[in-house]
Enzyme design. Structure first.
Site, short mmCIF file in Angstrom:
data_model
loop_
_atom_site.label_atom_id
_atom_site.label_comp_id
_atom_site.label_asym_id
_atom_site.label_seq_id
_atom_site.Cartn_x
_atom_site.Cartn_y
_atom_site.Cartn_z
N ASP A 1 -103.19 50.93 -88.96
CA ASP A 1 -104.46 51.64 -88.83
C ASP A 1 -104.38 53.14 -89.10
OD1 ASP A 1 -105.84 49.30 -88.14
OD2 ASP A 1 -105.01 49.44 -86.11
N SER B 1 -70.72 19.16 -93.17
CA SER B 1 -70.99 19.96 -94.37
C SER B 1 -72.39 19.70 -94.91
CB SER B 1 -69.92 19.74 -95.44
OG SER B 1 -69.64 18.38 -95.66
#
Lengths: 651, 321
Positions: A42, A550
């Site tokens: 703002d 893995s």
């Protein structure tokens, strides 16, 4: 609330009507300033840019009419003009009332042309600000006079400084809302001064403004009689920018493309990053180091006598030297460095966090290499500038890390050359730009890197054992049966007289990898280390079996890349999640479901099944014994474990 | 801002000459030119099958000229693609064929067969005309020829949604643009890596403004379609636009009689959709003068943007440039 000054729609300079040719000549010689505006949500960035466009008379009558209509319909300024609407482009953003990307705007005054990068103030959009700042000569840091120096102010100033912007403007905005209070303004300056000094900002120019009311934007405000400095526009128009400094540095040009229309012409095309070049200058091609002399600077409009940093040119050389895209042409006597290990600052720009050890593409100027990033030395808290321990970097994180490239890179420290020190990292699978980086220095020169040459090589080890080294890589969900099957396979190999070694997930995590957890980054490092260990073992002639979940394709591919062609055998132990969870041999699924165990593959961490494994075993239809037999049979059938006989060509 | 001689700071002892290097100031246009050339060379070096979208307008004229500079003495190593609607001004077709000849480049003209078969035209079909001939036609041509990178002449100063578009803009397999998923572009580095099904639109003149374009055309003496210069032309006034009766296909409404007016065009498209302005500017400096003295923005002459202010963005997401 102040009302905006009376509409000043676009109006041409007087010279346009009187003497267009003179005007064109003047316009042609204008210089260019690229700047960014940054501030919190703002703080009024869009309003300020809208105001600059409006006050420099870049708004046309039809645009003003549309703006007035839009302001009444969706504006935030009541019946007044909402300047933010001039620059907030995308429909979705306009409805949300925020700017969510980098937008570029163009305006000109009688003295200069400007390109403004409008960069968002939202916390999560650091990447956009870094992007906008990378091409900027100057940054305008906006502060809401009511709020003073905020976290975001510090962040934006730090980023602008990090990216190497030397001209900073501190625009203390919304002065109208604090009654043009000098004390308030000076309080903010003192606070900012302290902070700026701490992070190494040497100089900044403070200006009290109101983007909405127009104070000190183009004309000195009567509301701030205590302020005698330049208006924002005056400063933008006159600030000295060091774009010419690059010309004083030694000549460098990354080669983009080789122009070969026929056998008699070989032109090297590129954008000069530093210095100047003339026909007759002695040059050097990096990384090869070969030298030659510039013959011509060729353009469509005839040859040039000199070319300078910032120009895209085509050079020909007097000799036939080997030079292609990715090479860097340099002045012969003062070449840039070449290295393959660096320390760098990384700004992470992707949702997927950095995975240390995983290879990424690194693009620096026209060089594209594969690079692995090591675990960050530390992350920088951009709000407090504290150094934090970090194992990885997430979206918008900034950290210092070392990295290794697979090929030597020609570079300059970023502080000396943005073009030869700035780089991006690209994800090899998604192709997304995941990070921006700035090289600081080489950790070792590539010329010092030599592999230790060994007399007893891997073939010799394998010969001794009468076997060929192999890596049998078992992958699959927890509880799929990888370890059981691998164990059976090893027993069968032993029975066949083969020397093998089984690397098991749990065992490795008790020792070598006990410092690693189960985050994505740690999983990658886990696999990288196992890959390297397996490689050493195959170098020793062993048949290595590994049983690790893995989960990621990229890491399995990375290990495959470490091995010799044909050595890596991926075995997918396929078990549906429900079955693995039902088995739950170690009780881990139960814990994961209860939320006690985080990042558990299949539950809250993904498993990426192999696309083309060498072997696939389904443990629902097959018993572990059958599976092991199948694997050994497959391996034997493919002659992969035939005894090594001297002189035989493998396989 | 002039610069005096500055000290020779190079440590270069191989090439030490007696006179110190002077700083050479680059003009704004020289910097824009270098940036555009750099972008084109990156695309040619990194893509498999680039193409240049050529619309025959002034932006295309500048883009083509920059391409000739970038690859000189070779001709630009890619073809020109004109996605035609069959409704362009006749003078545009003449210019197109002449420029293809002069540049030594291959010219590909694409007509959407569906639009042709259905007789889609600007008089009867309104928005569908642009959608089928241009948007769909462009997608067809890119897919048909397997082009993986297409140069376009869009500029960021033209329209608000374009101000946020990257220079390298990625399109999915069905050519859609996702404004939320753009790659950051830092320094002079462009990431052109993509999957097989994706393609890139590349906008090498993103940072040029309309004034830059005109001034560059003037300085470099770049050929442009004569319609940009004022001349007496047969026109009718319709729906607030001044339309040129360019050929016998123009359907006059009852009571409409073509009137010869001295007019020129600020943008060029399909002639029944492109409004002229009354003008006596017959030279480039005069055009620039009129442009700078006028008080309305450039795209007002084109019917496409009038629906609502976000219309260009919607079209772009669907695949229009």
């Amino acid at each position: 609330m102040h009302t905006p000054s009376s509409p000043s729609v676009y109006k041409a300079h007087d010279l346009v009507g009187e003497d267009i040719d003179a005007y064109l000549i003047q316009h042609q010689h204008k210089s260019l300033l690229r700047f960014i505006t940054c501030g919190s949500v703002d703080d009024g960035k869009s309003t300020l840019i809208g105001r600059l466009l409006y006050d420099s008379k870049m708004i046309f009558e039809d645009q003003l009419a549309a703006l007035e209509a839009d302001s009444k319909r969706i504006g935030t300024q009541g019946q007044n003009i909402d300047f933010a609407l001039l620059v907030d482009g995308l429909a979705a953003e306009r409805e949300q009332g925020i700017t969510i990307d980098v937008a570029y705007r163009f305006f000109a005054t009688e003295r200069r042309k400007f390109i403004v990068a409008d960069t968002p103030g939202h916390e999560q959009y650091t990447r956009n600000m870094v992007t906008g700042a990378s091409t900027a000569d100057l940054a305008v840091i906006l502060i809401d006079a009511r709020k003073g120096v905020l976290t975001q102010t510090r962040r934006h100033s730090y980023l602008a400084h990090l990216i190497g912007i030397e001209n900073l403007v501190l625009a203390v905005n919304k002065m109208d809302l604090v009654g043009y209070d000098q004390a308030k303004y000076e309080e903010i300056l003192v606070a900012y001064q302290d902070f700026a000094h701490n992070i190494g900002i040497k100089h900044f120019v403070p200006i009290p403004i109101s983007g909405l009311a127009g104070d000190n934007i183009t004309t000195a405000s009567v509301n701030t009689p205590w302020y005698s400095g330049p208006t924002l526009m005056q400063h933008l128009e006159t600030v000295e920018i060091d774009i010419s400094a690059a010309q004083l540095r030694p000549f460098r040009m990354p080669v983009q493309w080789v122009n070969r229309p026929n056998l008699d012409f070989r032109g090297f095309c590129g954008l000069i990053s530093d210095g100047q070049i003339r026909p007759g200058d002695a040059i050097r091609v990096l990384p090869s180091g070969r030298t030659s002399t510039v013959a011509r600077i060729v353009t469509l409009d005839g040859d040039l006598d000199v070319a300078v940093a910032g120009q895209s040119i085509t050079l020909t050389l007097t000799d036939e030297v080997d030079c292609s895209r990715g090479d860097v042409l340099s002045i012969a006597g003062d070449p840039p460095e070449v290295a393959d290990q660096f320390e760098a600052t990384l700004v992470w720009m992707a949702d997927e966090e950095l995975l240390p050890g995983r290879p990424y593409w690194l693009k620096l100027a026209t060089q594209l290499v594969s690079a692995t990033i090591h675990s960050p030395k530390y992350q920088i808290n951009v709000n407090t500038m504290e150094h934090l321990a970090a194992k990885t970097l997430g979206l918008n994180a900034i950290g210092i890390a070392s990295l290794t490239t697979d090929k030597p890179v020609v570079f300059q420290p970023y502080e000396q050359s943005h073009d030869l020190g700035g780089f991006i990292l690209i994800d090899k699978i998604s192709n997304a730009t995941v990070a921006a980086g700035m090289l600081h220095f080489a950790l070792r020169r590539s010329s010092n890197v030599h592999w230790q040459a060994l007399d007893i090589d891997r073939d010799a080890h394998a010969r001794l054992k009468h076997q060929q080294p192999r890596l049998l890589w078992f992958t699959g969900l927890s509880g799929s049966g990888k370890s059981s099957i691998a164990n059976l396979v090893q027993r069968k190999l032993y029975a066949l007289g083969k020397h093998s070694f089984l690397l098991d997930g749990d065992n490795i995590r008790h020792g070598l990898n006990k410092d690693l957890g189960f985050t994505d980054a740690d999983r990658v490092e886990n696999i990288r280390r196992i890959g390297e260990v397996a490689k050493l073992m195959t170098d020793a002639g062993l048949i290595v079996l590994t049983a690790f979940i893995s989960p990621f394709r990229a890491e399995r591919r990375m290990v495959r890349g470490l091995m010799q062609a044909g050595e890596f055998i991926e075995i997918y132990v396929e078990t549906p999640l429900e079955v693995a969870e039902q088995r739950d041999v170690k009780g881990l699924y139960k814990k994961a479901r209860a939320g006690v165990l985080k990042n558990f593959t299949g539950i809250d961490s993904p498993y990426e099944p192999p696309e083309a494994p060498e072997i696939r075993v389904n443990t629902v239809a097959t018993s572990a014994e059958q599976a092991a037999e199948e694997i050994v049979t497959y391996v034997l059938r493919h002659s992969l474990l035939a005894p090594y006989v001297d002189g035989d060509n493998w396989p | 801002m002039g610069h005096g001689p500055v000290l020779h700071l190079r440590r270069d002892d191989v090439n030490m000459d007696a006179t110190p290097n002077k700083i050479v100031s680059l003009t704004h246009l020289q910097r824009l030119e270098s940036e555009s050339i750099h972008i084109m060379r990156e695309v040619v070096a990194e893509s498999e099958r680039p193409v240049m979208l050529y619309s025959v307008g002034k932006d295309s004229a500048v883009m083509l000229h920059l391409a000739r500079k970038a690859f000189h003495p070779s001709p630009p190593p890619f073809p020109l693609l004109h996605v035609d609607t069959t409704w362009k001004f006749r003078a545009m077709y003449d210019m197109r064929d002449r420029m293809a000849r002069d540049s030594g480049m291959q010219l590909i003209v694409h007509h959407n067969p569906e639009a042709k078969a259905r007789g889609i035209n600007p008089f009867d079909h309104g928005a569908l005309h642009t959608d089928l001939w241009k948007t769909e036609g462009l997608k067809q041509a890119l897919t048909q020829h397997g082009f993986d990178a297409a140069f376009g002449g869009a500029r960021r100063d033209e329209e608000k949604s374009r101000a946020k578009e990257r220079i390298f803009s990625f399109r999915s397999a069905n050519h859609r643009w996702d404004p939320k998923n753009q790659r950051p572009e830092l320094w002079h580095i462009y990431n052109s890596r993509k999957t097989k099904s994706e393609s890139i639109r590349v906008f090498p003149i993103s940072n040029w403004t309309e004034l830059d374009i005109w001034q560059y055309i003037h300085l470099e003496n770049i050929p442009i379609v004569p319609l940009y210069l004022a001349a007496p032309r047969p026109t009718v006034e319709r729906d607030g636009l001044l339309l040129m009766v360019d050929d016998e296909r123009f359907r006059l409404r009852p009571g409409e009689v073509p009137v010869t007016r001295s007019v020129r065009f600020r943008t060029l498209g399909c002639y029944p959709l492109t409004g002229a302005i009354e003008s006596t500017a017959t030279t480039l400096p005069q055009i620039i003068q009129e442009m700078l003295l006028t008080t309305t923005s450039e795209r007002q002459g084109r019917a496409i943007d009038h629906d609502h202010s976000a219309s260009m963005e919607t079209k772009k997401q669907a695949g229009y440039f």
